[in-house]
Design a protein around this motif. Structure first.
Motif, mmCIF file in Angstrom:
data_model
loop_
_atom_site.group_PDB
_atom_site.id
_atom_site.type_symbol
_atom_site.label_atom_id
_atom_site.label_comp_id
_atom_site.label_asym_id
_atom_site.label_seq_id
_atom_site.Cartn_x
_atom_site.Cartn_y
_atom_site.Cartn_z
ATOM 1 N N ARG A 44 20.097 8.486 33.042
ATOM 2 C CA ARG A 44 21.349 7.878 32.331
ATOM 3 C C ARG A 44 21.904 8.473 31.302
ATOM 4 O O ARG A 44 21.047 9.370 30.603
ATOM 5 N N ASP A 45 23.120 8.400 31.223
ATOM 6 C CA ASP A 45 23.704 9.322 30.008
ATOM 7 C C ASP A 45 25.106 8.432 29.517
ATOM 8 O O ASP A 45 25.649 7.679 30.291
ATOM 9 N N LEU A 78 29.162 16.724 32.453
ATOM 10 C CA LEU A 78 27.705 16.418 32.841
ATOM 11 C C LEU A 78 27.146 16.950 34.053
ATOM 12 O O LEU A 78 27.838 16.642 35.201
ATOM 13 N N THR A 79 26.055 17.413 33.991
ATOM 14 C CA THR A 79 25.369 18.066 35.166
ATOM 15 C C THR A 79 24.154 17.390 35.487
ATOM 16 O O THR A 79 23.446 16.940 34.574
ATOM 17 N N ILE A 80 24.197 16.811 36.616
ATOM 18 C CA ILE A 80 22.999 16.220 37.328
ATOM 19 C C ILE A 80 22.315 16.672 38.116
ATOM 20 O O ILE A 80 22.939 17.508 39.042
ATOM 21 N N GLN A 81 20.895 16.848 37.994
ATOM 22 C CA GLN A 81 20.076 17.375 38.808
ATOM 23 C C GLN A 81 19.311 16.532 40.042
ATOM 24 O O GLN A 81 19.008 15.724 39.589
ATOM 25 N N CYS A 82 19.120 17.173 40.940
ATOM 26 C CA CYS A 82 18.490 16.236 42.139
ATOM 27 C C CYS A 82 17.268 17.212 42.671
ATOM 28 O O CYS A 82 17.661 18.163 43.065
ATOM 29 N N GLN A 83 16.023 16.711 42.506
ATOM 30 C CA GLN A 83 15.009 17.481 43.165
ATOM 31 C C GLN A 83 14.324 16.954 44.016
ATOM 32 O O GLN A 83 13.765 15.704 44.017
ATOM 33 N N TYR A 91 25.540 7.873 39.970
ATOM 34 C CA TYR A 91 25.588 8.910 40.805
ATOM 35 C C TYR A 91 24.329 9.025 41.823
ATOM 36 O O TYR A 91 23.162 9.307 41.063
ATOM 37 N N LEU A 92 24.223 9.106 42.908
ATOM 38 C CA LEU A 92 22.891 8.989 43.685
ATOM 39 C C LEU A 92 23.075 10.472 44.562
ATOM 40 O O LEU A 92 23.831 10.591 45.358
ATOM 41 N N CYS A 93 21.777 10.987 44.562
ATOM 42 C CA CYS A 93 21.541 12.007 45.440
ATOM 43 C C CYS A 93 20.657 11.596 46.530
ATOM 44 O O CYS A 93 19.894 10.562 46.485
ATOM 45 N N SER A 94 21.066 12.033 47.899
ATOM 46 C CA SER A 94 20.168 11.748 48.901
ATOM 47 C C SER A 94 19.668 13.048 49.613
ATOM 48 O O SER A 94 20.462 14.159 49.611
ATOM 49 N N GLY A 95 18.745 12.949 50.457
ATOM 50 C CA GLY A 95 18.093 14.041 51.260
ATOM 51 C C GLY A 95 17.878 13.517 52.896
ATOM 52 O O GLY A 95 17.389 12.441 52.793
ATOM 53 N N THR A 155 21.685 8.272 38.711
ATOM 54 C CA THR A 155 22.070 8.634 37.439
ATOM 55 C C THR A 155 23.218 7.703 37.015
ATOM 56 O O THR A 155 24.342 7.640 37.504
ATOM 57 N N ARG A 156 22.938 6.792 35.815
ATOM 58 C CA ARG A 156 24.041 5.875 35.296
ATOM 59 C C ARG A 156 24.660 6.597 34.322
ATOM 60 O O ARG A 156 24.161 6.972 33.412
ATOM 61 N N LEU A 157 25.823 6.772 34.617
ATOM 62 C CA LEU A 157 26.843 7.527 33.744
ATOM 63 C C LEU A 157 27.667 6.404 33.067
ATOM 64 O O LEU A 157 28.610 5.920 33.771
ATOM 65 N N THR A 158 27.941 6.421 31.625
ATOM 66 C CA THR A 158 29.036 5.774 31.152
ATOM 67 C C THR A 158 29.951 6.756 30.106
ATOM 68 O O THR A 158 29.321 7.590 29.567
ATOM 69 N N VAL A 159 31.076 6.742 30.390
ATOM 70 C CA VAL A 159 32.102 7.651 29.835
ATOM 71 C C VAL A 159 32.925 6.790 28.723
ATOM 72 O O VAL A 159 33.676 5.680 29.182
#
Lengths: 116, 116
Positions: free
Chosen positions: A10-11, A19-24, A91-95, A111-115
């Motif tokens: 979250r951010d 903001l850059t969100i990483q997905c591994q 924002y969700l990443c999926s594979g 990733t929970r983003l609040t602006v």
């Protein structure tokens, strides 16, 4: 099955920043996707992250706003650029292991983003 | 493009009650159907899926869903819910005319609350 992690979880960001969100992913996956879930709404696909080439964006989403990278089969990033309060979302990443439509799609925790 | 409707946004049940969550989709061509569940604080995970064969599919934790092609429906059922079933449930569809390969179209989700 694939285990997917995302950073940050979250951010809280200021308007106009990025903001850059990483997905591994813990294993190689053929397809990776980025979704957005706005408050009270369903998950909406932003784009398909393609390894070694430009992402494929869905209608209503553009590369300048949501640049995506996918340098290999286990990692991808999504940047939310020039943020506004309307970008507040999860924002969700999926594979997905293959292009076969019946294969299961695995999701990260979001990733929970609040602006502000 | 495909659209997915989940008619119940919030369902509240007592333990041992029976559950049925509705899901309808718009495009009647070849589709694959999924139910995902998100327990509090956890990832989205697959509950069950249908892609061919017996229209009654069984998933994890005693859930089942029935595909009725003529009604464009894929309703989720459980004969006796438990407190641990409290979660958000998402119906998703893959496929349909012009859809992005591998893309999932999601419903808005149904929040299930089970009282002990």
């Amino acid at each position: 099955s694939a285990v997917i992690s995302q950073k940050p979880s979250r951010d809280i960001c200021q308007r106009g920043t990025s903001l850059t969100i990483q997905c591994q992913v813990d294993s190689q996956v053929t397809m990776m996707f980025w979704y957005r879930q706005q408050p009270g709404q369903s998950l909406t696909l932003i784009a398909t992250a393609n390894q070694g080439s430009e992402a494929t964006y869905e209608s209503g989403f553009v590369i300048d706003k949501f640049p995506i990278s996918r340098p290999n089969l286990t990692f991808s990033t999504l940047t939310v650029s020039n943020m506004s309060p309307e970008d507040s979302s999860i924002y969700l990443c999926s594979g997905k292991d293959s292009t076969i439509s019946t294969d299961t799609q695995y999701f990260g925790p979001g990733t929970r983003l609040t602006v502000l | 493009a495909q659209s997915v409707s989940q008619h119940n946004h919030h369902v509240i049940l007592s333990e041992a009650a029976s559950l049925e969550l509705g899901c309808n989709y718009s495009y009647g061509g070849t589709v694959n159907l999924f139910w995902y569940v998100q327990y509090p604080g956890q990832h989205l995970q697959l509950l069950l899926k249908y892609f061919s064969g017996d229209p009654l599919v069984k998933g994890i934790k005693g859930f089942e869903a029935e595909f009725i092609k003529s009604k464009f429906s894929f309703n989720l059922r459980k004969p006796s819910v438990q407190w641990s079933d409290t979660a958000e449930y998402f119906c998703a569809v893959n496929g349909g005319r012009g859809s992005t390969l591998g893309r999932l179209y999601f419903g808005r989700g149904t929040q299930l609350t089970v009282w002990p």
